[in-house]
Design an enzyme around this catalytic site. Structure first.
Site, PDB file in Angstrom:
ATOM      1  N   HIS A 111       9.144 -54.167   1.164  1.00 37.47           N
ATOM      2  CA  HIS A 111      10.043 -53.384   2.189  1.00 37.47           C
ATOM      3  C   HIS A 111       9.206 -52.745   3.221  1.00 37.47           C
ATOM      4  O   HIS A 111       9.538 -52.949   4.194  1.00 37.47           O
ATOM      5  CB  HIS A 111      10.465 -51.738   1.663  1.00 37.47           C
ATOM      6  CG  HIS A 111      11.773 -52.275  -0.004  1.00 37.47           C
ATOM      7  ND1 HIS A 111      12.820 -52.230   0.734  1.00 37.47           N
ATOM      8  CD2 HIS A 111      11.293 -51.291  -0.983  1.00 37.47           C
ATOM      9  CE1 HIS A 111      12.575 -51.837  -0.710  1.00 37.47           C
ATOM     10  NE2 HIS A 111      12.047 -51.369  -1.404  1.00 37.47           N
ATOM     11  N   HIS A 150      15.314 -53.093  -5.995  1.00 40.77           N
ATOM     12  CA  HIS A 150      15.726 -53.026  -4.251  1.00 40.77           C
ATOM     13  C   HIS A 150      15.620 -54.212  -4.074  1.00 40.77           C
ATOM     14  O   HIS A 150      15.165 -55.327  -4.288  1.00 40.77           O
ATOM     15  CB  HIS A 150      14.739 -52.307  -4.111  1.00 40.77           C
ATOM     16  CG  HIS A 150      15.176 -50.766  -4.910  1.00 40.77           C
ATOM     17  ND1 HIS A 150      14.084 -50.598  -5.423  1.00 40.77           N
ATOM     18  CD2 HIS A 150      15.630 -49.674  -4.710  1.00 40.77           C
ATOM     19  CE1 HIS A 150      14.071 -49.549  -6.361  1.00 40.77           C
ATOM     20  NE2 HIS A 150      14.992 -48.942  -5.354  1.00 40.77           N
TER      21      HIS A 150
HETATM   22 ZN   LIG Z   1      11.832 -51.332  -5.725  1.00 33.03          ZN
END
Ligand SMILES: [Zn+2]
Length: 296
Positions: A111, A150
């Site tokens: 991320h 994610h």
């Molecule tokens: Zn994750």
């Protein structure tokens, strides 16, 4: 990250415990991760960002970089070693000192955008690995495969439109960080999966979307963003993968690596928060990386 935070030190112990219990550990070579240098980080992040992270690191207590991402006095070294592991792993596989390397590291990285920490991530470890492979070893084509639940928005932010990198990913959608599904760049093979999707949908995505794109790209190195939070026991999200799916996907991608990349694979730990499932799933993945799986 603070009491009650899911991204906690026990995650690495859970992987270690399962490697011991399954008898895998004695077959592995172990290396300590060095600290990444500013030069290595600055291939991915602006130098001002690296300096700002260094400056933000507290000498006591805890500071927050975003609502999910904190630093204590030890976090800077951990983040530098996680990124340094990426560099060492690439060097080891490129110099043929190891066929494949798994980096059991925290914090995760996918991320972390070019100039923004996010979602437990400070430096983008797989991006540091990929750029090191290109800049220090002269590779032209590096594949990143991301099976974390994610979307790896940071990795996409760094590499969208980069001709040296193909990124293949699956992720729950719509779900944090709410990206990846709309109009991705041509070098992004993104397969959003709906909440509740399990082994069947995952394997179809890999077979129908990832593998043809990876074969066409002919990567010289494959890097895994290895998150295990799509597991059915992991309540961070709502996908329903099982232990065996992590061995299976690793075998599929390993076949690509053997065909095009001399078998070179680097894997970096991302998410995975249900400790027993994390330990078992990572062990399935590592067994295949190490060639210790019986079923091929
Ligand atoms: Zn994750």
């Amino acid at each position: 990250m603070g009491a009650g935070h899911p991204e906690r030190p026990a995650r690495l112990g859970a992987i270690e415990d399962q490697l011991i219990a399954s008898g895998v550990l004695p077959h592995l070579q172990r290396f300590d991760a060095p600290l990444a240098t500013d030069e290595q980080l600055a291939r991915v992040h602006p130098l001002e960002y690296v300096r700002a992270i260094r400056a933000a690191a507290p000498s006591e207590g805890r500071i927050h970089l975003d609502p999910d991402t904190a630093m204590n006095p030890y976090s800077l070294n951990a983040a530098l070693r996680a990124a340094g592991a990426a560099v060492l792993a690439v060097d080891l596989v490129m110099e043929r000192k190891a066929p494949a390397v798994f980096c059991s590291v925290r914090p995760p990285g996918h991320h972390a955008c070019r100039a923004r920490p996010m979602g437990f991530c400070i430096f983008n470890n797989v991006a540091v690995a990929a750029r090191h492979a290109v800049h220090a070893h002269g590779l032209q084509r590096v594949a990143i495969v991301d099976f974390d639940v994610h979307h790896g928005n940071g990795t996409e932010d760094i590499f969208e439109g980069d001709p040296h990198v193909l990124m293949a990913s699956i992720f729950q959608h719509p779900f944090y960080p709410y990206s990846g599904a709309d109009d991705p760049a041509p070098n992004m093979v993104n397969v959003p999966l709906a909440a509740g999707a399990g082994s069947r949908e995952f394997r179809a995505a890999v077979t129908e979307a990832w593998l043809p794109a990876l074969n066409e790209f002919r990567p010289e190195l494959v890097i895994f963003s290895a998150g295990f939070d799509a597991h059915m026991e992991d309540d961070m999200a709502m996908l329903r993968f099982g232990d065996a799916d992590y061995g299976w996907v690793t075998r599929q991608v390993k076949a690509i690596a053997e065909r095009h990349a001399g078998g070179r694979m680097v894997s970096m730990l991302e998410g995975g928060y249900a400790l027993p499932a994390l330990g078992r799933s990572a062990t399935q993945h590592i067994k295949v990386l190490a060639g210790l799986d019986a079923s091929t």
